[in-house]
Design a protein around this motif. Structure first.
Motif, mmCIF file in Angstrom:
data_model
loop_
_atom_site.group_PDB
_atom_site.id
_atom_site.type_symbol
_atom_site.label_atom_id
_atom_site.label_comp_id
_atom_site.label_asym_id
_atom_site.label_seq_id
_atom_site.Cartn_x
_atom_site.Cartn_y
_atom_site.Cartn_z
ATOM 1 N N ASP A 1 -9.030 -2.037 -3.973
ATOM 2 C CA ASP A 1 -10.377 -1.514 -3.766
ATOM 3 C C ASP A 1 -10.247 -0.036 -3.397
ATOM 4 O O ASP A 1 -9.632 0.306 -2.393
ATOM 5 C CB ASP A 1 -11.072 -2.286 -2.654
ATOM 6 C CG ASP A 1 -12.508 -1.820 -2.453
ATOM 7 O OD1 ASP A 1 -13.033 -1.153 -3.366
ATOM 8 O OD2 ASP A 1 -13.082 -2.098 -1.385
ATOM 9 N N LYS B 1 -7.484 -0.055 -0.645
ATOM 10 C CA LYS B 1 -7.302 -1.324 0.049
ATOM 11 C C LYS B 1 -6.702 -2.349 -0.900
ATOM 12 O O LYS B 1 -7.143 -2.494 -2.032
ATOM 13 C CB LYS B 1 -8.639 -1.852 0.574
ATOM 14 C CG LYS B 1 -9.275 -0.991 1.655
ATOM 15 C CD LYS B 1 -10.592 -1.607 2.111
ATOM 16 C CE LYS B 1 -11.264 -0.752 3.187
ATOM 17 N NZ LYS B 1 -12.551 -1.337 3.628
ATOM 18 N N THR B 2 -5.680 -3.048 -0.424
ATOM 19 C CA THR B 2 -5.079 -4.169 -1.141
ATOM 20 C C THR B 2 -5.025 -5.350 -0.182
ATOM 21 O O THR B 2 -5.253 -5.198 1.027
ATOM 22 C CB THR B 2 -3.650 -3.824 -1.610
ATOM 23 O OG1 THR B 2 -2.799 -3.697 -0.473
ATOM 24 C CG2 THR B 2 -3.626 -2.526 -2.411
ATOM 25 N N ALA C 1 0.825 -1.205 0.000
ATOM 26 C CA ALA C 1 0.000 0.000 0.000
ATOM 27 C C ALA C 1 0.853 1.246 0.000
ATOM 28 O O ALA C 1 0.486 2.262 -0.549
ATOM 29 C CB ALA C 1 -0.914 -0.007 1.222
ATOM 30 N N CYS D 1 -4.234 -1.248 4.003
ATOM 31 C CA CYS D 1 -5.129 -0.160 3.629
ATOM 32 C C CYS D 1 -4.419 1.173 3.830
ATOM 33 O O CYS D 1 -3.720 1.386 4.826
ATOM 34 C CB CYS D 1 -6.406 -0.219 4.476
ATOM 35 S SG CYS D 1 -7.533 1.164 4.209
ATOM 36 N N THR D 2 -4.596 2.072 2.871
ATOM 37 C CA THR D 2 -4.036 3.416 2.962
ATOM 38 C C THR D 2 -5.161 4.429 2.813
ATOM 39 O O THR D 2 -5.959 4.343 1.868
ATOM 40 C CB THR D 2 -2.979 3.664 1.867
ATOM 41 O OG1 THR D 2 -1.927 2.718 2.012
ATOM 42 C CG2 THR D 2 -2.411 5.062 1.973
ATOM 43 N N GLU D 3 -5.230 5.389 3.712
ATOM 44 C CA GLU D 3 -6.248 6.438 3.644
ATOM 45 C C GLU D 3 -5.559 7.797 3.547
ATOM 46 O O GLU D 3 -4.631 8.090 4.287
ATOM 47 C CB GLU D 3 -7.151 6.411 4.873
ATOM 48 C CG GLU D 3 -8.373 7.325 4.726
ATOM 49 C CD GLU D 3 -9.407 7.086 5.800
ATOM 50 O OE1 GLU D 3 -10.570 7.453 5.608
ATOM 51 O OE2 GLU D 3 -9.036 6.511 6.851
ATOM 52 N N GLN E 1 -9.427 6.258 -0.065
ATOM 53 C CA GLN E 1 -9.031 5.051 0.648
ATOM 54 C C GLN E 1 -8.720 3.950 -0.360
ATOM 55 O O GLN E 1 -9.508 3.681 -1.267
ATOM 56 C CB GLN E 1 -10.138 4.585 1.592
ATOM 57 C CG GLN E 1 -9.720 3.449 2.514
ATOM 58 C CD GLN E 1 -10.843 3.019 3.435
ATOM 59 O OE1 GLN E 1 -11.746 2.288 3.016
ATOM 60 N NE2 GLN E 1 -10.804 3.474 4.689
#
Length: 389
Positions: free
Chosen positions: A36, A47-48, A5, A52-54, A45
């Motif tokens: 995602d 997601k892998t 991420a 998750c990275t926001e 946001q």
């Protein structure tokens, strides 16, 4: 935060007037990894399977998630999408005088590169813009009697400061410490087409900073000196020298100059030339309402496109107002035919700066271009760059 991420690259350009945004999410380190993506008005946001990275947007910027369109994958860049955006971001411009009314108090002129005092505690009673370069021809067209201003250059008096497109004209009194020209006062000759005086090309009229030896301007007459806006900062005498990174200062001054000239004269093409008359850069102003977001709240975990200087600094504002330009370098005999065509075109405006600053600006443009997503680096035969305001 997962490593995969952390490799996600982010580029977001907003157009304030169009209320639109281009979002590019770069390719992850492992190609083909599912991702995602969720977009809210204030955040992104990603997601892998690895994490998750926001990313939080600045408070002044809001996206419209339901408006997402134009979704496509571009090799080398990543995922492109467009959507509506609203922003109340107001650029903080670097004023040439850094004050509301410089004529109401005492000012000190500093070398922008090193902070050396050039003119100390000068009382400016009049700060006036110079007329356009063709003002002499206009007088001849509109006056029914001989031109009363013929062969009379516009020189400032002791407490005046005249402002041109890229320079200040200041009257240097003998009792004020100022950088000495590299040679004695120069002989002048008249150029009738523009109704002002220019130094003979054989004379050395450069004015340099005593401390850092940067070229600040040139002598115009025995009393008048031209200082370039890219080399001088003017501050109220009761305040201290304002430290601004050199690259940021040059970008801001040039960007504001382009915006002001395009608005006042409806010209969008410019040649950047040195004191020696050589053309170094061809500039085409594409738009002036860009807002680039690159320094985001998750900067430690995200590999970004570091478009602008100081992008790694922690700051409460993560958006930069910028102008978008197309450019062509003209050094080493490049683009000679195009440069010659532009020089003979009356719709192209010429901006003169110290030769070293022209090269510095070209380096800034090249660096910014190299940091853009690959698909955005060129437009037709021109290169693309952003200049931070």
């Amino acid at each position: 935060m997962a490593a995969a991420a952390a490799e996600t690259r982010v580029f977001l350009e907003l157009r304030r007037q169009l209320q639109s945004a281009l979002l590019i999410l770069g390719e992850a380190k492992e190609e083909g990894m599912p991702m995602d993506i969720s977009i809210t008005p204030s955040s992104l946001q990603m997601k892998t399977p690895e994490g998750c990275t926001e990313i939080w947007l600045p408070a002044e910027v809001r996206l419209v998630p339901s408006s997402c369109r134009g979704l496509q994958f571009v090799a080398g860049d990543g995922l492109h999408l467009r959507l509506h955006a609203r922003t109340e971001f107001c650029p903080k411009l670097i004023s040439m005088f850094h004050q509301t009314s410089p004529a109401q108090g005492h000012c000190t002129f500093y070398c922008q590169s090193c902070g050396e005092v050039i003119i100390k505690d000068r009382k400016l009673l009049r700060v006036l813009p110079l007329p356009t370069e063709n003002w002499g021809a206009l007088v001849g067209e509109w006056c029914c009697h001989p031109d009363p201003f013929a062969n009379k250059p516009l020189h400032p008096q002791e407490n005046d400061c005249f402002i041109g497109d890229t320079f200040f004209l200041v009257n240097l009194r003998t009792d004020i410490g100022h950088p000495r020209p590299e040679s004695s006062p120069v002989e002048m000759h008249c150029v009738s087409s523009k109704n002002h005086l220019k130094p003979e090309p054989k004379a050395n009229t450069k004015v340099i900073c005593k401390r850092c030896k940067v070229t600040l301007g040139e002598t115009v007459s025995s009393e008048t000196t031209k200082f370039y806006v890219t080399e001088i900062i003017i501050r109220p005498s009761d305040s201290s020298f304002l430290i601004i990174p050199r690259s940021q200062f040059v970008q801001s001054v040039i960007a504001q100059c382009l915006v002001e000239l395009s608005s006042a004269r409806s010209t969008f093409r410019f040649t950047i030339q040195g004191q020696d008359g050589r053309v170094y850069i061809l500039l085409w102003l594409l738009n002036s309402d860009s807002l680039v977001i690159e320094s985001l709240r998750s900067s430690k975990c995200i590999k970004k496109f570091p478009l602008l200087e100081d992008s790694m600094k922690t700051d409460s504002t993560f958006a930069w107002s910028a102008v978008k330009v197309l450019y062509q370098p003209c050094i080493k005999s490049r683009n000679e035919k195009l440069a010659s065509s532009w020089e003979s075109d009356i719709s192209v405006h010429s901006l003169t700066l110290p030769s070293a600053t022209c090269l510095e600006l070209l380096l800034i443009l090249s660096r910014n271009n190299a940091m853009l997503p690959p698909s955005l680096r060129r437009m037709n035969s021109f290169q693309v760059a952003f200049l931070r305001m």
